[in-house]
Scaffold this motif. Structure first.
Motif, PDB file in Angstrom:
ATOM      1  N   THR A 161      -7.710  14.154   7.107  1.00 59.04           N
ATOM      2  CA  THR A 161      -7.617  15.848   7.657  1.00 59.04           C
ATOM      3  C   THR A 161      -6.436  16.412   7.655  1.00 59.04           C
ATOM      4  OG1 THR A 161      -7.881  15.021   9.914  1.00 59.04           O
ATOM      5  CG2 THR A 161      -9.848  15.287   8.733  1.00 59.04           C
ATOM      6  N   GLY A 162      -5.327  15.927   7.925  1.00 59.55           N
ATOM      7  CA  GLY A 162      -4.079  16.611   8.374  1.00 59.55           C
ATOM      8  C   GLY A 162      -3.307  16.775   7.165  1.00 59.55           C
ATOM      9  N   GLN A 163      -3.839  16.449   5.899  1.00 62.35           N
ATOM     10  CA  GLN A 163      -3.016  16.455   4.652  1.00 62.35           C
ATOM     11  C   GLN A 163      -3.187  17.810   4.188  1.00 62.35           C
ATOM     12  OE1 GLN A 163      -0.833  14.054   3.601  1.00 62.35           O
ATOM     13  NE2 GLN A 163      -1.491  13.210   5.515  1.00 62.35           N
ATOM     14  N   ILE A 164      -2.179  18.556   3.409  1.00 59.17           N
ATOM     15  CA  ILE A 164      -2.402  19.778   3.074  1.00 59.17           C
ATOM     16  C   ILE A 164      -1.915  19.839   1.440  1.00 59.17           C
ATOM     17  CG2 ILE A 164      -1.329  22.228   2.944  1.00 59.17           C
ATOM     18  CD1 ILE A 164      -0.429  21.455   5.843  1.00 59.17           C
ATOM     19  N   PRO A 165      -2.943  20.226   0.584  1.00 64.60           N
ATOM     20  CA  PRO A 165      -2.731  20.476  -0.998  1.00 64.60           C
ATOM     21  C   PRO A 165      -1.335  21.135  -1.169  1.00 64.60           C
ATOM     22  CG  PRO A 165      -4.914  21.137  -0.397  1.00 64.60           C
ATOM     23  CD  PRO A 165      -4.199  21.011   0.875  1.00 64.60           C
ATOM     24  N   ASN A 166      -0.426  20.509  -1.994  1.00 62.45           N
ATOM     25  CA  ASN A 166       0.793  20.902  -2.371  1.00 62.45           C
ATOM     26  C   ASN A 166       0.989  21.004  -3.698  1.00 62.45           C
ATOM     27  OD1 ASN A 166       2.285  20.142   0.382  1.00 62.45           O
ATOM     28  ND2 ASN A 166       1.508  18.230  -0.096  1.00 62.45           N
ATOM     29  N   ARG A 167       1.767  22.073  -3.967  1.00 58.77           N
ATOM     30  CA  ARG A 167       2.150  22.419  -5.444  1.00 58.77           C
ATOM     31  C   ARG A 167       2.963  21.296  -6.324  1.00 58.77           C
ATOM     32  NH1 ARG A 167       1.002  26.003  -8.748  1.00 58.77           N
ATOM     33  NH2 ARG A 167       0.179  27.531  -7.111  1.00 58.77           N
ATOM     34  N   LEU A 168       2.666  20.829  -7.262  1.00 60.03           N
ATOM     35  CA  LEU A 168       3.475  20.022  -8.009  1.00 60.03           C
ATOM     36  C   LEU A 168       4.972  20.755  -8.335  1.00 60.03           C
ATOM     37  CD1 LEU A 168       3.891  17.175  -9.423  1.00 60.03           C
ATOM     38  CD2 LEU A 168       2.705  18.294 -11.296  1.00 60.03           C
ATOM     39  N   THR A 169       5.969  19.855  -8.141  1.00 58.76           N
ATOM     40  CA  THR A 169       7.325  20.531  -8.550  1.00 58.76           C
ATOM     41  C   THR A 169       7.903  19.595  -9.394  1.00 58.76           C
ATOM     42  OG1 THR A 169       8.417  19.756  -6.628  1.00 58.76           O
ATOM     43  CG2 THR A 169       7.508  21.711  -6.307  1.00 58.76           C
ATOM     44  N   TRP A 170       9.027  20.125 -10.157  1.00 60.48           N
ATOM     45  CA  TRP A 170       9.763  19.175 -11.052  1.00 60.48           C
ATOM     46  C   TRP A 170      10.622  18.188  -9.982  1.00 60.48           C
ATOM     47  CZ3 TRP A 170      10.381  17.749 -15.848  1.00 60.48           C
ATOM     48  CH2 TRP A 170      11.493  16.854 -16.067  1.00 60.48           C
ATOM     49  N   VAL A 229      -1.173  12.924  -8.651  1.00 60.22           N
ATOM     50  CA  VAL A 229      -1.289  14.357  -9.131  1.00 60.22           C
ATOM     51  C   VAL A 229      -2.571  14.454  -9.600  1.00 60.22           C
ATOM     52  CG1 VAL A 229      -0.414  16.077 -10.545  1.00 60.22           C
ATOM     53  CG2 VAL A 229       1.301  14.340  -9.717  1.00 60.22           C
ATOM     54  N   CYS A 230      -3.322  15.733  -9.158  1.00 62.78           N
ATOM     55  CA  CYS A 230      -4.607  16.145  -9.754  1.00 62.78           C
ATOM     56  C   CYS A 230      -4.612  17.700  -9.581  1.00 62.78           C
ATOM     57  CB  CYS A 230      -5.704  15.571  -8.977  1.00 62.78           C
ATOM     58  SG  CYS A 230      -6.207  15.959  -7.414  1.00 62.78           S
ATOM     59  N   VAL A 231      -5.305  18.319 -10.396  1.00 66.36           N
ATOM     60  CA  VAL A 231      -5.130  19.629 -10.507  1.00 66.36           C
ATOM     61  C   VAL A 231      -5.004  20.376  -9.145  1.00 66.36           C
ATOM     62  CG1 VAL A 231      -6.401  22.038 -11.224  1.00 66.36           C
ATOM     63  CG2 VAL A 231      -6.343  20.014 -12.585  1.00 66.36           C
ATOM     64  N   HIS A 232      -6.255  20.297  -8.318  1.00 69.14           N
ATOM     65  CA  HIS A 232      -6.262  20.835  -6.929  1.00 69.14           C
ATOM     66  C   HIS A 232      -5.683  20.175  -5.731  1.00 69.14           C
ATOM     67  CE1 HIS A 232      -8.471  23.827  -8.896  1.00 69.14           C
ATOM     68  NE2 HIS A 232      -9.439  22.950  -9.248  1.00 69.14           N
ATOM     69  N   ASN A 233      -5.207  19.080  -5.986  1.00 68.88           N
ATOM     70  CA  ASN A 233      -4.746  18.167  -4.710  1.00 68.88           C
ATOM     71  C   ASN A 233      -5.349  18.208  -3.437  1.00 68.88           C
ATOM     72  OD1 ASN A 233      -1.758  18.016  -2.603  1.00 68.88           O
ATOM     73  ND2 ASN A 233      -2.756  16.390  -3.711  1.00 68.88           N
TER      74      ASN A 233
END
Length: 136
Positions: A63-72, A11-15
């Motif tokens: 390159t194929g990875q997409i930033p994701n939102r951290l969820t519980w 986990v980091c802020v912007h992923n």
């Protein structure tokens, strides 16, 4: 670990940089023996292109990875949670293991700095993987 295949969440802020590079390293080094996830508290629109270039230099394609939102749910389903220098923006979630890696944010940095971050992450991922394997 909760199963035969441990799960690690970076986990980091912007992923978009550190967590994506760490996930790339762990996927590369562990193969399919570890479930790898990454997320951010405020995900960016895309991965940092300089991080992509730095990882490409070591033959790892993110390159194929997409930033994701951290969820519980993502955090709760992870055995190991690694936060990366994001301070209060990355809350502590319950998990079997929690670590905070203090790392330079590669955002806006030249390739020379991002290479140093990449190499430091590699070293930490090596240690993490060794501890996972020792715990089996």
């Amino acid at each position: 670990m909760t199963s035969d295949k441990p799960s690690v969440l970076f986990v980091c802020v912007h992923n978009a940089g550190r967590s994506q590079m760490a996930a790339g390293w762990l996927r590369h080094l562990a193969g399919d023996t570890v479930e790898v996830r990454s997320a951010g508290s405020e995900p960016a629109d895309r991965i940092n292109p300089v991080a992509v270039d730095a990882m490409r230099e070591v033959s790892i394609d993110i390159t194929g990875q997409i930033p994701n939102r951290l969820t519980w749910d993502t955090a709760e389903a992870s055995d190991i949670i690694i936060t990366m220098g994001c301070g209060d923006a990355c809350p502590v979630f319950p998990g079997e293991r929690y670590e905070d890696w203090k790392l330079t944010d590669p955002a806006g940095q030249p390739i020379e700095v991002v290479r140093q971050v990449r190499d430091e992450i590699r070293s930490r991922v090596d240690e993490l993987l060794a501890s996972i394997e020792q715990g089996r």
